[in-house]
Design a protein around this motif. Sequence first.
Motif, PDB file in Angstrom:
ATOM      1  N   UNK A  25       0.850  -1.228  -0.010  1.00 63.89           N
ATOM      2  CA  UNK A  25      -0.033   0.002  -0.135  1.00 63.89           C
ATOM      3  C   UNK A  25       0.982   1.144   0.167  1.00 63.89           C
ATOM      4  N   UNK A  26       0.447   2.183  -0.195  1.00 67.46           N
ATOM      5  CA  UNK A  26       1.042   3.621  -0.149  1.00 67.46           C
ATOM      6  C   UNK A  26       1.741   4.013   1.216  1.00 67.46           C
ATOM      7  N   UNK A  27       1.086   3.216   2.433  1.00 69.35           N
ATOM      8  CA  UNK A  27       1.738   3.389   3.434  1.00 69.35           C
ATOM      9  C   UNK A  27       2.720   2.430   3.962  1.00 69.35           C
ATOM     10  N   UNK A  28       3.091   1.476   2.900  1.00 69.47           N
ATOM     11  CA  UNK A  28       4.135   0.569   2.885  1.00 69.47           C
ATOM     12  C   UNK A  28       3.619  -0.676   3.623  1.00 69.47           C
ATOM     13  N   UNK A  29       2.396  -0.886   3.810  1.00 69.62           N
ATOM     14  CA  UNK A  29       1.976  -2.296   4.338  1.00 69.62           C
ATOM     15  C   UNK A  29       1.759  -3.347   2.981  1.00 69.62           C
ATOM     16  N   UNK A  30       2.562  -4.550   3.489  1.00 70.83           N
ATOM     17  CA  UNK A  30       2.400  -5.652   2.392  1.00 70.83           C
ATOM     18  C   UNK A  30       0.939  -5.982   2.336  1.00 70.83           C
ATOM     19  N   UNK A  31       0.498  -6.047   1.071  1.00 69.76           N
ATOM     20  CA  UNK A  31      -0.781  -6.424   0.854  1.00 69.76           C
ATOM     21  C   UNK A  31      -1.169  -7.931  -0.069  1.00 69.76           C
ATOM     22  N   UNK A  32      -0.120  -8.213  -0.708  1.00 64.96           N
ATOM     23  CA  UNK A  32      -0.025  -9.347  -1.317  1.00 64.96           C
ATOM     24  C   UNK A  32       1.391  -9.923  -1.862  1.00 64.96           C
ATOM     25  N   UNK A  33       1.687 -11.035  -1.860  1.00 61.43           N
ATOM     26  CA  UNK A  33       2.690 -11.625  -2.253  1.00 61.43           C
ATOM     27  C   UNK A  33       2.442 -12.829  -3.461  1.00 61.43           C
ATOM     28  N   UNK A  34       3.497 -12.947  -4.273  1.00 61.85           N
ATOM     29  CA  UNK A  34       3.271 -13.928  -5.438  1.00 61.85           C
ATOM     30  C   UNK A  34       4.594 -13.965  -5.987  1.00 61.85           C
ATOM     31  N   UNK A  66      -0.951 -14.485  -3.655  1.00 58.61           N
ATOM     32  CA  UNK A  66      -1.529 -14.974  -2.256  1.00 58.61           C
ATOM     33  C   UNK A  66      -1.886 -13.358  -1.716  1.00 58.61           C
ATOM     34  N   UNK A  67      -3.058 -13.131  -1.417  1.00 57.10           N
ATOM     35  CA  UNK A  67      -3.867 -12.343  -0.738  1.00 57.10           C
ATOM     36  C   UNK A  67      -4.594 -12.591   0.220  1.00 57.10           C
ATOM     37  N   UNK A  68      -4.608 -12.035   1.553  1.00 52.10           N
ATOM     38  CA  UNK A  68      -5.709 -12.379   2.378  1.00 52.10           C
ATOM     39  C   UNK A  68      -5.895 -13.925   2.712  1.00 52.10           C
ATOM     40  N   UNK A  69      -5.065 -14.906   2.323  1.00 61.59           N
ATOM     41  CA  UNK A  69      -5.246 -16.127   2.388  1.00 61.59           C
ATOM     42  C   UNK A  69      -5.939 -16.992   1.218  1.00 61.59           C
TER      43      UNK A  69
END
Length: 102
Positions: A25-34, A66-69
């Motif tokens: 996110x713009x705040x630097x929070x990890x939201x997804x990986x792939x 992978x996002x939110x499980x």
Amino acid sequence: EKVSAEGIYHASFIMDQQEYHAYFSADGELVATGRSISTSSLPIIVSQSLGERFGSFAYKSAIELLKDGSTSYIVSLETTKHNLSVQVHSDGDVNIVKKEKK
């Protein structure tokens, strides 16, 4: 690299000869990986959904996300006239992410 109007940023890196992706996110929070995968490794239901909706398009690349499980797939497709990126969920539901004329 900014990838969406919602302020999602993308970083990619290679580890152990495998390409990985991280979305923040713009705040630097990890939201997804792939990770990048071969288009021939897509699950059958994903391939079937793509074939039904985009049969005339050629596969370019795929990312297992992978996002939110939940696992979904970002697939890049092309024809002689268009480039298309779609997100396909594990149940076969398809969303167009990006469409461009060549």
